[in-house]
Design a protein around this motif. Sequence first.
Motif, PDB file in Angstrom:
ATOM      1  N   ASP A 111      42.632  45.880  37.173  1.00  0.00           N
ATOM      2  CA  ASP A 111      43.634  46.437  38.084  1.00  0.00           C
ATOM      3  C   ASP A 111      43.180  47.702  38.808  1.00  0.00           C
ATOM      4  O   ASP A 111      43.971  48.609  39.040  1.00  0.00           O
ATOM      5  CB  ASP A 111      44.916  46.718  37.277  1.00  0.00           C
ATOM      6  N   ARG A 179      38.147  40.696  44.245  1.00  0.00           N
ATOM      7  CA  ARG A 179      39.262  39.790  43.989  1.00  0.00           C
ATOM      8  C   ARG A 179      38.852  38.312  44.034  1.00  0.00           C
ATOM      9  O   ARG A 179      39.432  37.483  43.345  1.00  0.00           O
ATOM     10  CB  ARG A 179      40.399  40.067  44.978  1.00  0.00           C
ATOM     11  N   THR A 211      48.797  42.231  35.658  1.00  0.00           N
ATOM     12  CA  THR A 211      47.642  42.571  36.495  1.00  0.00           C
ATOM     13  C   THR A 211      47.223  41.351  37.316  1.00  0.00           C
ATOM     14  O   THR A 211      47.649  40.229  37.016  1.00  0.00           O
ATOM     15  CB  THR A 211      46.436  43.017  35.643  1.00  0.00           C
ATOM     16  N   PRO A 212      46.378  41.541  38.325  1.00  0.00           N
ATOM     17  CA  PRO A 212      45.891  40.386  39.103  1.00  0.00           C
ATOM     18  C   PRO A 212      45.133  39.355  38.252  1.00  0.00           C
ATOM     19  O   PRO A 212      44.956  38.223  38.697  1.00  0.00           O
ATOM     20  CB  PRO A 212      44.957  41.038  40.133  1.00  0.00           C
ATOM     21  N   GLY A 215      46.482  35.442  35.436  1.00  0.00           N
ATOM     22  CA  GLY A 215      46.500  34.400  36.461  1.00  0.00           C
ATOM     23  C   GLY A 215      47.078  33.075  36.014  1.00  0.00           C
ATOM     24  O   GLY A 215      47.516  32.892  34.882  1.00  0.00           O
TER      25      GLY A 215
END
Length: 424
Positions: A111, A179, A211-212, A215
Motif C-alpha cells: 500500500d 500496480r 490494500t490493493p 485481491g
Amino acid sequence: MQEGAKRTTLPSGLRIVTEAIPGTRSASLGVWVGIGSRDETPNMSGASHFLEHLLFKGTHKRTALQISAEIEAVGGETNAFTTKEYTCYYARVLDADLPLAVDVLVDAVADSILEPSDVETERAVILEEIAMHEDEPGDEVHDIFTEAIFGDHPLGRLISGTEESITPMTRNQINGFYRRRYTPSQIVVAAAGNLDHNTVVRLVRKALAGTPLDGSAAAPADPRAGSKRVRHQKPHTVVRNRDTEQAHVVLGGVGIGRRDERRFALGVLNNVLGGGMSSRLFQEIREKRGLAYSVYSYASQYADAGLFGVYAGCAPGKVEEVLDLARTELARVAADGLTAEEIARGKGMVKGSYVLGLEDSGSRMSRLAKSELLYGDLMSVDELLGRVDAVTKEEVDAIAADLLAQPMSLAVVGPFDEAQFPHG
C-alpha cells in the motif's frame, strides 16, 4: 516440503511459507516478489530497483520515519534488495515482535503511496548509487562481463538501470509498473524462527485487508520458466579504461540455468576450480606465485540461462600472466577432469556451505522463499545432500568439458586499451 516447513495459499494466489525453529528467540520475515530487472522494457530499465527504494517511503498508514522507527524501536532491522528475477523486502526481529514486522512490511509492499517528492529524492539517491558503482571497478567488471555474455537481453542490463533510463522515469510510470507487476500471485511471504504457522497466516491476512493486494481469486504464478532459449553474444573482449591501481578481470562464458539437473555437478566443479583457498586457481595464481590478491570462480544461474566466470584482481603488469594461468587451468580441467580426491573435497565444500548456511533464521527464511518462488517446491536438507552425494566423476568431467572448453569472453577494468587484449 521438508519437515517443519508449512505452506498456505490465500484465495488471491499469495503464498505464505514458514519454518518453525524451536529454541530460537528471533524471527525473520521476507516479502518476496517474483519481479526483477529482467521484467523491464529498455526505457523502464531500473524500475524494480527504483520501486524497491520507494516502498519504504510511506503508505496510507505510515510515514517513512514511522516505517523505520517502529522496527528499530524493538531492536529489529529492515532492508530490501533487487535481483534480475525477484525483489525481496525483509525484516529480522525478536520473536515477540513478529506481528509488528508483518504489519509494517506487508503494509509497505502492498500500500505504498509513491509521493512525487519521494520519487525525486530517491532518483537523486539512485543516480548517486550508479555513479558510485562506476567507482568500484571490482564490481563494475562483473556487470561488464554479464553484458558481454547476454548483450542487450534484459539479463545483460544493470539492475540499477542507467543514468539515461532513471533520469526521465516518471512517478506515473513507476506506479504503473508497481500496480501491474506486484500482484498477489507473484508474492511469497516467508518467515522462519520461533513462530506458529497459523498465527503468521492470520497476521498476513489482517495486514493485507483493504490494500490493493487484497485481491480477487487467482492461482499462484508458476516458477519462471523463461520463454525461449536466451540468445548469447559471440565471445569477445571488453576493456574499460580506468586509472586504477589494480586490474580487474573476468574470463568466462555461458553457464546453465537453475533447473538444469547438472547444477549439482557444477557446484562441485566450481568449488574445486575456484571456490576456496584449496582450489586450483587459488593455489596456482595466489599461493604458488603471489600474482593476485583475489581469485575465484563463480556460476550465476537464472530460470533459462546462466554464466560461468573466473575473477582475478591483480597488479596491471601481471594481468597477462594471470590470464594465461587461468586459461591453462581451465583447459586442463576441461581435458582431464578432476581427480576422485578433488571431487570428494568439492562435495564436502558444497554440503558444508548448504548446512552451515542454515544456521540462522534469515538464511532459513531465504531458502524457503527461493524454493517456493523459483522452484515451486522445497527439497529437504537430506534430499539436497543426497543429490550432492550422488554426483559422479563422469558428471563433473562432462560439465567441465562442456563449459570450460568453449570460447570465452573477457571483461577487463584497468589502465589498458583494447589493443592490449587482441585475442580475447
